[in-house]
Design a protein around this motif. Structure first.
Motif, mmCIF file in Angstrom:
data_model
loop_
_atom_site.group_PDB
_atom_site.id
_atom_site.type_symbol
_atom_site.label_atom_id
_atom_site.label_comp_id
_atom_site.label_asym_id
_atom_site.label_seq_id
_atom_site.Cartn_x
_atom_site.Cartn_y
_atom_site.Cartn_z
ATOM 1 N N VAL A 196 0.679 -1.306 0.258
ATOM 2 C CA VAL A 196 0.053 -0.142 0.423
ATOM 3 C C VAL A 196 0.984 1.404 0.754
ATOM 4 C CG1 VAL A 196 -1.715 1.384 1.458
ATOM 5 C CG2 VAL A 196 -1.833 -1.288 1.094
ATOM 6 N N LEU A 197 2.280 1.348 0.862
ATOM 7 C CA LEU A 197 3.201 2.174 1.263
ATOM 8 C C LEU A 197 4.360 2.418 -0.012
ATOM 9 C CD1 LEU A 197 2.076 2.951 4.567
ATOM 10 C CD2 LEU A 197 1.311 4.056 2.867
ATOM 11 N N SER A 198 4.747 2.990 -0.666
ATOM 12 C CA SER A 198 5.772 3.209 -0.994
ATOM 13 C C SER A 198 6.622 3.169 0.495
ATOM 14 C CB SER A 198 6.679 4.380 -1.809
ATOM 15 O OG SER A 198 6.703 5.693 -0.226
ATOM 16 N N THR A 199 7.895 3.055 -0.166
ATOM 17 C CA THR A 199 9.650 2.632 0.819
ATOM 18 C C THR A 199 9.500 3.876 1.545
ATOM 19 O OG1 THR A 199 10.469 0.936 -0.636
ATOM 20 C CG2 THR A 199 12.029 1.595 0.817
ATOM 21 N N GLU A 200 9.515 4.848 1.387
ATOM 22 C CA GLU A 200 9.355 5.975 1.887
ATOM 23 C C GLU A 200 8.238 6.637 2.375
ATOM 24 O OE1 GLU A 200 9.292 5.778 -1.740
ATOM 25 O OE2 GLU A 200 11.701 6.409 -1.520
ATOM 26 N N ARG A 201 7.468 6.160 2.563
ATOM 27 C CA ARG A 201 6.149 6.342 2.936
ATOM 28 C C ARG A 201 6.291 5.848 3.799
ATOM 29 N NH1 ARG A 201 1.387 9.307 1.554
ATOM 30 N NH2 ARG A 201 0.225 7.994 2.629
#
Length: 189
Positions: free
Chosen positions: A145-150
């Motif tokens: 669901v979330l990118s690595t950064e998020r």
């Protein structure tokens, strides 16, 4: 019987159509759930159970639409018939009134057991399919669901003490998923 004719319709997923289940049957009101039949915790089924009155008839396309396990099926039918509500299953051509014969009760049990068995087979086939797909390298699980950064930002904010429920709402994920991202960010936890 002078009561209302009530329909109950259930499909397992949001993209399935409910139109064909009780097509061409005259009903005063229809209760429709788009949810799994694994248990009876479904909003429209609960609403139907509160709404149905003595003299009403509840019409369901088939037993497996009402419940996927025998205990739940018998419980729902007994709750309804115990209050003077008839329950009709169109596909099986069976009607239950509470004054049912031993043969009718046997049919309810046998057909309910088949629905439960079918649900178990579906789960088994799904697990087998996932295992085979993993062996081929074709199964990667659910898309993140979330990118690595998020995900890193979420873990940092959680470590700083922000409430998990607030983070879950803000990122549009469940609290359980928040905890999973936190755990992945810090494997020691």
């Amino acid at each position: 019987m002078n009561g209302q004719r009530l329909g109950y319709v259930r499909v397992s997923s949001l993209d399935q159509s409910t139109l064909c289940q009780l097509e061409d049957i005259e009903l005063g009101r229809v209760f429709t759930d788009k949810a799994s039949g694994k248990d009876t915790k479904r909003p429209q089924l609960e609403e139907l159970l509160k709404f149905a009155r003595d003299g009403d008839t509840v019409i369901v396309h088939s037993m497996d639409r009402l419940a996927r396990n025998l205990d739940d099926l018998r419980s729902v039918v007994q709750k309804l018939t115990g209050r003077g509500v008839r329950v009709e299953f169109v596909k099986e051509n069976l009607t239950f009134t509470g004054d049912d014969s031993p043969l009718a009760n046997l049919m309810l049990s046998v057909m309910g057991a088949f629905a439960e068995f079918e649900r178990a087979l579906i789960g088994e086939r799904q697990r087998e399919g996932i295992t085979l797909a993993k062996r081929r390298g074709a199964y990667r699980g659910r898309k993140k669901v979330l990118s690595t950064e998020r995900a890193a930002d979420l873990a940092r904010r959680a470590a700083a003490g922000e409430p998990k429920a607030v983070l879950a709402r803000e990122y549009g994920i469940s609290r359980q998923t928040v905890y999973e991202y936190i755990r992945k960010a810090d494997p020691k936890n």
